[in-house]
Structures are given as structure tokens and as C-alpha cells.
Design a protein around this motif. Structure first.
Motif, PDB file in Angstrom:
ATOM      1  N   VAL A 122       0.865  -1.176   0.000  1.00  0.00           N
ATOM      2  CA  VAL A 122       0.000   0.000   0.000  1.00  0.00           C
ATOM      3  C   VAL A 122       0.899   1.223   0.000  1.00  0.00           C
ATOM      4  O   VAL A 122       1.836   1.324   0.797  1.00  0.00           O
ATOM      5  CB  VAL A 122      -0.908   0.019   1.252  1.00  0.00           C
ATOM      6  CG1 VAL A 122      -1.687   1.332   1.331  1.00  0.00           C
ATOM      7  CG2 VAL A 122      -1.869  -1.164   1.233  1.00  0.00           C
ATOM      8  N   TYR A 123       0.625   2.133  -0.925  1.00  0.00           N
ATOM      9  CA  TYR A 123       1.348   3.393  -0.970  1.00  0.00           C
ATOM     10  C   TYR A 123       0.395   4.470  -1.476  1.00  0.00           C
ATOM     11  O   TYR A 123      -0.337   4.241  -2.449  1.00  0.00           O
ATOM     12  CB  TYR A 123       2.571   3.294  -1.903  1.00  0.00           C
ATOM     13  CG  TYR A 123       3.323   4.596  -2.042  1.00  0.00           C
ATOM     14  CD1 TYR A 123       3.972   5.160  -0.945  1.00  0.00           C
ATOM     15  CD2 TYR A 123       3.369   5.273  -3.252  1.00  0.00           C
ATOM     16  CE1 TYR A 123       4.651   6.355  -1.055  1.00  0.00           C
ATOM     17  CE2 TYR A 123       4.054   6.465  -3.376  1.00  0.00           C
ATOM     18  CZ  TYR A 123       4.693   7.008  -2.269  1.00  0.00           C
ATOM     19  OH  TYR A 123       5.368   8.203  -2.380  1.00  0.00           O
ATOM     20  N   ALA A 124       0.381   5.592  -0.790  1.00  0.00           N
ATOM     21  CA  ALA A 124      -0.476   6.713  -1.173  1.00  0.00           C
ATOM     22  C   ALA A 124      -1.930   6.278  -1.317  1.00  0.00           C
ATOM     23  O   ALA A 124      -2.609   6.638  -2.287  1.00  0.00           O
ATOM     24  CB  ALA A 124       0.027   7.351  -2.467  1.00  0.00           C
ATOM     25  N   SER A 125      -2.399   5.483  -0.344  1.00  0.00           N
ATOM     26  CA  SER A 125      -3.796   5.026  -0.296  1.00  0.00           C
ATOM     27  C   SER A 125      -4.201   4.227  -1.533  1.00  0.00           C
ATOM     28  O   SER A 125      -5.353   4.270  -1.964  1.00  0.00           O
ATOM     29  CB  SER A 125      -4.752   6.212  -0.117  1.00  0.00           C
ATOM     30  OG  SER A 125      -4.498   6.871   1.083  1.00  0.00           O
ATOM     31  N   ARG A 126      -3.247   3.526  -2.121  1.00  0.00           N
ATOM     32  CA  ARG A 126      -3.550   2.640  -3.252  1.00  0.00           C
ATOM     33  C   ARG A 126      -2.835   1.314  -3.038  1.00  0.00           C
ATOM     34  O   ARG A 126      -1.768   1.265  -2.435  1.00  0.00           O
ATOM     35  CB  ARG A 126      -3.035   3.233  -4.577  1.00  0.00           C
ATOM     36  CG  ARG A 126      -3.704   4.523  -4.993  1.00  0.00           C
ATOM     37  CD  ARG A 126      -4.998   4.215  -5.735  1.00  0.00           C
ATOM     38  NE  ARG A 126      -5.578   5.374  -6.376  1.00  0.00           N
ATOM     39  CZ  ARG A 126      -6.256   6.337  -5.758  1.00  0.00           C
ATOM     40  NH1 ARG A 126      -6.407   6.277  -4.446  1.00  0.00           N
ATOM     41  NH2 ARG A 126      -6.786   7.337  -6.426  1.00  0.00           N
ATOM     42  N   TYR A 127      -3.459   0.248  -3.528  1.00  0.00           N
ATOM     43  CA  TYR A 127      -2.783  -1.049  -3.580  1.00  0.00           C
ATOM     44  C   TYR A 127      -1.963  -1.122  -4.865  1.00  0.00           C
ATOM     45  O   TYR A 127      -2.443  -0.728  -5.938  1.00  0.00           O
ATOM     46  CB  TYR A 127      -3.802  -2.186  -3.600  1.00  0.00           C
ATOM     47  CG  TYR A 127      -4.531  -2.412  -2.302  1.00  0.00           C
ATOM     48  CD1 TYR A 127      -3.868  -2.920  -1.185  1.00  0.00           C
ATOM     49  CD2 TYR A 127      -5.895  -2.153  -2.192  1.00  0.00           C
ATOM     50  CE1 TYR A 127      -4.547  -3.150   0.005  1.00  0.00           C
ATOM     51  CE2 TYR A 127      -6.577  -2.382  -1.010  1.00  0.00           C
ATOM     52  CZ  TYR A 127      -5.899  -2.888   0.086  1.00  0.00           C
ATOM     53  OH  TYR A 127      -6.565  -3.116   1.263  1.00  0.00           O
ATOM     54  N   TRP A 128      -0.748  -1.667  -4.740  1.00  0.00           N
ATOM     55  CA  TRP A 128       0.139  -1.796  -5.891  1.00  0.00           C
ATOM     56  C   TRP A 128       0.786  -3.175  -5.875  1.00  0.00           C
ATOM     57  O   TRP A 128       0.906  -3.806  -4.820  1.00  0.00           O
ATOM     58  CB  TRP A 128       1.266  -0.767  -5.839  1.00  0.00           C
ATOM     59  CG  TRP A 128       0.851   0.660  -5.737  1.00  0.00           C
ATOM     60  CD1 TRP A 128       0.489   1.335  -4.603  1.00  0.00           C
ATOM     61  CD2 TRP A 128       0.750   1.615  -6.807  1.00  0.00           C
ATOM     62  NE1 TRP A 128       0.183   2.639  -4.894  1.00  0.00           N
ATOM     63  CE2 TRP A 128       0.335   2.843  -6.235  1.00  0.00           C
ATOM     64  CE3 TRP A 128       0.983   1.547  -8.183  1.00  0.00           C
ATOM     65  CZ2 TRP A 128       0.139   3.993  -7.008  1.00  0.00           C
ATOM     66  CZ3 TRP A 128       0.796   2.694  -8.932  1.00  0.00           C
ATOM     67  CH2 TRP A 128       0.371   3.898  -8.361  1.00  0.00           C
ATOM     68  N   VAL A 129       1.229  -3.594  -7.069  1.00  0.00           N
ATOM     69  CA  VAL A 129       2.095  -4.772  -7.184  1.00  0.00           C
ATOM     70  C   VAL A 129       3.353  -4.348  -7.933  1.00  0.00           C
ATOM     71  O   VAL A 129       3.273  -3.648  -8.955  1.00  0.00           O
ATOM     72  CB  VAL A 129       1.387  -5.926  -7.923  1.00  0.00           C
ATOM     73  CG1 VAL A 129       2.399  -6.945  -8.420  1.00  0.00           C
ATOM     74  CG2 VAL A 129       0.394  -6.624  -6.994  1.00  0.00           C
ATOM     75  N   LEU A 130       4.486  -4.738  -7.396  1.00  0.00           N
ATOM     76  CA  LEU A 130       5.768  -4.437  -8.031  1.00  0.00           C
ATOM     77  C   LEU A 130       6.369  -5.726  -8.577  1.00  0.00           C
ATOM     78  O   LEU A 130       6.537  -6.704  -7.832  1.00  0.00           O
ATOM     79  CB  LEU A 130       6.726  -3.822  -7.003  1.00  0.00           C
ATOM     80  CG  LEU A 130       8.195  -3.708  -7.424  1.00  0.00           C
ATOM     81  CD1 LEU A 130       8.380  -2.587  -8.433  1.00  0.00           C
ATOM     82  CD2 LEU A 130       9.095  -3.472  -6.214  1.00  0.00           C
ATOM     83  N   ASP A 131       6.650  -5.734  -9.869  1.00  0.00           N
ATOM     84  CA  ASP A 131       7.403  -6.834 -10.474  1.00  0.00           C
ATOM     85  C   ASP A 131       8.873  -6.609 -10.131  1.00  0.00           C
ATOM     86  O   ASP A 131       9.490  -5.659 -10.627  1.00  0.00           O
ATOM     87  CB  ASP A 131       7.168  -6.832 -11.992  1.00  0.00           C
ATOM     88  CG  ASP A 131       7.894  -7.974 -12.682  1.00  0.00           C
ATOM     89  OD1 ASP A 131       8.969  -8.383 -12.187  1.00  0.00           O
ATOM     90  OD2 ASP A 131       7.401  -8.449 -13.718  1.00  0.00           O
ATOM     91  N   ILE A 132       9.432  -7.475  -9.292  1.00  0.00           N
ATOM     92  CA  ILE A 132      10.768  -7.220  -8.752  1.00  0.00           C
ATOM     93  C   ILE A 132      11.831  -7.215  -9.846  1.00  0.00           C
ATOM     94  O   ILE A 132      12.684  -6.326  -9.909  1.00  0.00           O
ATOM     95  CB  ILE A 132      11.107  -8.264  -7.668  1.00  0.00           C
ATOM     96  CG1 ILE A 132      10.181  -8.069  -6.461  1.00  0.00           C
ATOM     97  CG2 ILE A 132      12.565  -8.148  -7.237  1.00  0.00           C
ATOM     98  CD1 ILE A 132      10.314  -9.139  -5.394  1.00  0.00           C
TER      99      ILE A 132
END
Lengths: 420, 180
Positions: free
Chosen positions: A202-212
Motif C-alpha cells: 500500500v502506498y499513497a492510499s492505493r494497492y500496488w504490485v511491483l514486479d521485482i
């Protein structure tokens, strides 16, 4: 000296001041409300805690007795077969790791996986520890506040803030700060996928997925303004995620963000703490409120069922590795850690409440014979026969501030991963 | 007699039912607001032991005095005012406790920033603010409330919220300059 303060500096300082989510404090309020009259204050109403707590205690004793009479029988402990594992935790001196391949004996400190900067036990503070399924990659988040940020020591800690992935095979560590344009950015609910390829956060009130590998982020959905623990969780095959939206809705979304399904809407009540079953077919979660409780549902939204004797005060339900049992925390002044069969039968309080202990979510050891949890005074291990022992004590910093070991996470040790 | 809340029931509707003595409705209100109130209290006070006491008192008082709340739409403002007042009391008690000449040094207050970072000028400066200044900074910077929401939560006009926020920031900067 003229001084400017950025919004981010203030937010980071306040975040560090703000306490961890305290579910037992919430349970305490709900219990007291349940025993406090809504009239003009009398001497009793002005002094509710003592009277109310006595009443709560009596009711709890009566409730436990009634539960026994109604047939809640303790289930014999299963064979505590253990897989090799190590137990990692954050203790304010970095990320520590204990050799837990033989939980019947004393646990041996393995290493400080993320050693403290400058040799002092102050930072980095690591949050949200999680391991990839093969035990090779550890992920955590780190944030740091400094007043002036001017000293080399402070600058070093500021540079450390962000999300980190540690490759235990090579010893390499990788830092990620997607979208961050200020010295310190706060990433919450960080969890690595079981295949080790992605981070959800969670960052800046959003869910995210990071492809490493590609260092590429995908936005998934809006997140609660006040992030809750375990608000987003990976399915065992890393193909999809379950997440909580608006505090009321359970959604399942593909890891690339393309397919999202609303699985359950709790309506007026809050929904929290989703977790996947080991076979990836079902999700367990809690609905709070008077009609709430632990529920399970298939990830396509079918097959809803309510399980367990504890209502909306349950928290952090989690399946055992074989999927046959469920452990959870009861958020109440007198609540402890419970274990029950996955259909809700044979519920028993495995670790009773200790006054002021403020227990964390229990986490299953890979073999299913033990649970680890943190409480105010240290990190604990408990076997399914109820025997518990403290593994790591509370630390005292130089200023007298106590720091609890926290966020215990088991590292499964397979062929590719391992503590030396 | 209580009844199960309908799906999507608004906070205002829950407050109206709770005002009539519906404990289940009030429990739902507590569930919705507890996280933010607890986080605000811990950030304002700097330690969770005091915050637990304060938050418990605030919700109990809210339950006891809810029949006296005329406008259910102002519940948040009413709750935040109680929180601010109770935090103010707690800060005063803490100061009074430190003034008692015991002849021994007070144990250091549990100060997360001071303990963890060691360089906590901004945290020290924040400790010099009063309860109202702390609250508005916490609500705006920790909970990311925009000015409109901030004003509604505090029950004041937007212009007043903007002015108070400005003054709180200025007080923080001055306290920081003094600390350095």
C-alpha cells in the motif's frame, strides 16, 4: 535558525508516534460499552472501568464454563512434525533469525539478517516481514524519521527507507522506492509473493504490485486510508491477491490487475484480515460487529460459511499448513489465541489472555505443530499442547524505551534456501 | 431492542439508532471509528498506554452522553472534540505528575522517536504543542484529510480549519527552531 518542515517530515514523525493497531483495546471498549448504561452519569457511570471489568470477568468466567458445558472439547494436539525452518523477527536491532529446525530444544541465534546501521540498536526498523515460499527471499519495509536529517548517521537511515528484498542465497539486498519523490516514503502492508517475483503493498492510499525483476509497478485498487495489517494477501500460486476495500468489501484481483471480482460485501460491518487456504481455493476473513465472526468463502464468491465460536471480536484467522486447523486471536480484554478445526469444531483457547500482554497475530510454523506470536514483553512460541516459552526478550533502548520483538515470520528451508 | 444493521447503513443512521440505546448500532460505530481515533490519540500523546485510557474514556463517554447529541450528522465533530479535551487532560496530568518533587529523577517517558532515532528534534517540537494544535496536524498529515473533511470532522468552517492548520504548523516550526 530558520527552518522549513516538509509535509512528508511531519507525516513520517506522526506515523512513528502513532501506535500499532490495538485490537485488544478495541475489544475492551466494546465490552465496556456492552456493560455500561446509557444514562446520566451516576457514581457508577463515572467510574465504569472497575465495575465493568469485574462484571466482564464474571461474564467471561460464566461464558467459558458455558462453552465447556456446551461441548467444546479440546482437540488432541496433532503430530507436531516439523519441517526445517527458521524464525525471523524485527526487534529494533534489525531483522534477527533463529534456527528453529528443532523446536523442542533451545533456539540458536543464526544471524542478524539486516544488521543495525552504525552498530547501534536503533535502526533500521523493519516492518512487514514476509518470506517467499522457498525461503530464499525476505521482504520488509523500513521507514525512518529524523528531525534535522543533517547528520551522516541520520542520512544513512533516511537512505534505507523503502521496501527491501533480501536474497539469502547470494546475500544481495535490493531496495525499492517506487513513486517516491521525497527523502522518506512510507510503504505499508508489504508482502512478497510466494514465488518471490513480486511485492504487493500500500502506498499513497492505493494497492500496488511491483514486479521485482522488471522494477515495474501496477496499480490494483484504492486502499483504506488507515491501512490495516494483512489488508492484501497473495494466493499460494501467486496468481491473484485478496484485498480489503472500503473496510467492507473483499475482492480478488489478478496479479496483473486485469481481473477483479468482488467476493463478499460486509455491508455495515467491517471486514478484515483475509488469508488464503493452503490449497488456494478458499479465503478466510473476519466480519466485525454484533453479527460478525470468522467466515470462509471460495475465491469465486461461492460457498460462504461461518465458523468458530468467537463472533466479531475474532482477528487474524490463519490456516495451518495442512489446512486442517485454524488459529486466530480474540480481540477482547480476556481474549487469547484460539485453535479450532477448519470447520469451526473443536475450538479451544490455546493461549489464554495475560493481562496487558497485547498479543500479535499468531503465525503457524511450517510443520503445523507450533505457533509463534509477539506480546509486549517478547517473542513467544507455543506448541499445540499449550506449552509456551519466550524466545526473545524485550529490548531497552538507551532512553528507556522498550521495543518489542515483532512481526514474527517463518522461513521455510528447502533445497535452495537455508540458514547456515 | 436491537436489530441487525442493513447493508450500507450510514454512520448517521447508526448514530441515530445508537442514540436510542441500540448497543449493536453503537458497536458498529465504534468499529468504524476506533482505528482512526486510536491512531490520532497515540500520535497526539506519544505513547499507547495513555492512548488506550483516553480512547476508552472517549468512547464510553460517547455512549453515555449520546442521547444528548441533537444532530447525528455532527457525531464526528462531537467525538473529536471529546478526544481533544481528553487528550488535553491527559497532557496536563502528565505535566502535573512531573512537577511532583520526588527527589528522584522521573523515568523517561516512552518516546518512540527519541528511543528509536536518537535525533528527534521534530518530535520534541511536537511535544511542545497544545492538544488542539496536535490534533489538527495529526488529522491532516497522518490521516491525510483534506481541508473540507478536516473542517467537517472538527465541526468548524473550512476557513477556520485552514487558519488553525497554518497556526499549528507555524507553532511547530517555532518550537523546532527553539529546540535547535
Amino acid at each position: 535558525m530558520k527552518r522549513n518542515i516538509s509535509n512528508e517530515e511531519i507525516a513520517t514523525m506522526l506515523r512513528h508516534r502513532a501506535g500499532d493497531r490495538d485490537d485488544q483495546a478495541l475489544g475492551e471498549v466494546l465490552r465496556l460499552v456492552g456493560t455500561t448504561p446509557q444514562e446520566k452519569p451516576t457514581w457508577a457511570a463515572r467510574r465504569p472501568p472497575i465495575r465493568a471489568l469485574i462484571l466482564v470477568t464474571l461474564l467471561a468466567i460464566a461464558g467459558i464454563g458455558g462453552a465447556v458445558l456446551l461441548g467444546f472439547r479440546p482437540k488432541p494436539p496433532p503430530d507436531a512434525t516439523l519441517l526445517p525452518a527458521s524464525l525471523s523477527y524485527s526487534d529494533g536491532c534489525g531483522v534477527m533469525r533463529l534456527d528453529a529446525s528443532d523446536l523442542s530444544g533451545p533456539l540458536r541465534p543464526v544471524d542478524a539478517m539486516v544488521p543495525p546501521l552504525n552498530g547501534g540498536c536503533s535502526w533500521p526498523i523493519a516492518y512487514d516481514l514476509s518470506w517467499s515460499g522457498d525461503g530464499r527471499f525476505l521482504a520488509y519495509s523500513s521507514s525512518f524519521f529524523c528531525g534535522g536529517c543533517g547528520s551522516p548517521r541520520a542520512q544513512q537511515a533516511v537512505r534505507h527507507s523503502g521496501m527491501w528484498v533480501v536474497d539469502t542465497d547470494t546475500g544481495h539486498r535490493f531496495q525499492f522506492r517506487p513513486g517516491c519523490e521525497t527523502p522518506v516514503c512510507i510503504y505499508e502492508s508489504v508482502v512478497i509473493s510466494p514465488d518471490g517475483g513480486s511485492l504487493a503493498f500500500v502506498y499513497a492510499s492505493r494497492y500496488w504490485v511491483l514486479d521485482i525483476a522488471a522494477n515495474r509497478t501496477v496499480e490494483l485498487a484504492e486502499a483504506p486510508r488507515v491501512p490495516v495489517a494483512a489488508a492484501i494477501v497473495w494466493s499460494p500460486d501467486s496468481a491473484r491477491l485478496a484485498l480489503v476495500q472500503n473496510d467492507t468489501t473483499l475482492s480478488v484481483i489478478s496479479a496483473d490487475g486485469t481481473a477483479k471480482t468482488t467476493v463478499f460485501d460486509a455491508g455495515v460491518d467491517r471486514l478484515r484480515d483475509p488469508a488464503w487456504s493452503p490449497d488456494g481455493q478458499r479465503i478466510i476473513f473476519v466480519v466485525t460487529g454484533s453479527s460478525g465472526g470468522i467466515r470462509t468463502i471460495r475465491y469465486d464468491g461461492s460457498g460462504l460459511s461461518r465458523i468458530g465460536p468467537v463472533g466479531g471480536l475474532a482477528a487474524y484467522p490463519t490456516w495451518s499448513p495442512d489446512g486442517q486447523s485454524v488459529a486466530f486471536l480474540e480481540r477482547a480484554p480476556d481474549g487469547g489465541i484460539w485453535v479450532m478445526s477448519s470447520d469451526g469444531s473443536h475450538a479451544r483457547e490455546l493461549y489464554p489472555h495475560r493481562a496487558g500482554a497485547s498479543l500479535s497475530a499468531p503465525v503457524w510454523a511450517p510443520g503445523g505443530g507450533y505457533l509463534a506470536f509477539a506480546r509486549r514483553d517478547g517473542l513467544y512460541l507455543i506448541s499445540l499442547d499449550g506449552t509456551s516459552r519466550r524466545l526473545a526478550p524485550q529490548l531497552q533502548f538507551s532512553g528507556g524505551f522498550p521495543w518489542n520483538p515483532r512481526t514474527p515470520a517463518w522461513q521455510p528451508l528447502s533445497a535452495s534456501g537455508g540458514a547456515e | 431492542m436491537s436489530h441487525v444493521a442493513a447493508a450500507g447503513e450510514s454512520l448517521e443512521s447508526l448514530v441515530i439508532r445508537a442514540r436510542k440505546g441500540d448497543r449493536d448500532a453503537f458497536a458498529s460505530v465504534v468499529e468504524r471509528r476506533f482505528g482512526a481515533v486510536f491512531r490520532t490519540a497515540t500520535a497526539m500523546l506519544g505513547n499507547d498506554a495513555d492512548a488506550r485510557d483516553v480512547v476508552q474514556d472517549v468512547f464510553l463517554k460517547a455512549w453515555q452522553h449520546l442521547p444528548g447529541l441533537r444532530d447525528a450528522a455532527r457525531f464526528d465533530a462531537w467525538l473529536n472534540q471529546m478526544l481533544r479535551n481528553r487528550c488535553r487532560d491527559s497532557l496536563r496530568q502528565r505535566r502535573r505528575a512531573r512537577e511532583i518533587p520526588l527527589g528522584i529523577e522521573d523515568p523517561p517517558a516512552p518516546d518512540l522517536i527519541g528511543g528509536v532515532a536518537g535525533t528527534s528534534d521534530l518530535n520534541t517540537a511536537f511535544e511542545r504543542l497544545d492538544a488542539a494544535q496536535r490534533q489538527i496536524l495529526v488529522m491532516h498529515h497522518l490521516h491525510s484529510l483534506p481541508l473540507g473533511d478536516l473542517a467537517r470532522q472538527l465541526g468548524i468552517p473550512v476557513g477556520t480549519a485552514k487558519w488553525r492548520l497554518f497556526m499549528a504548523r507555524r507553532a511547530l516550526v517555532r518550537a523546532l527552531e527553539d529546540a535547535q
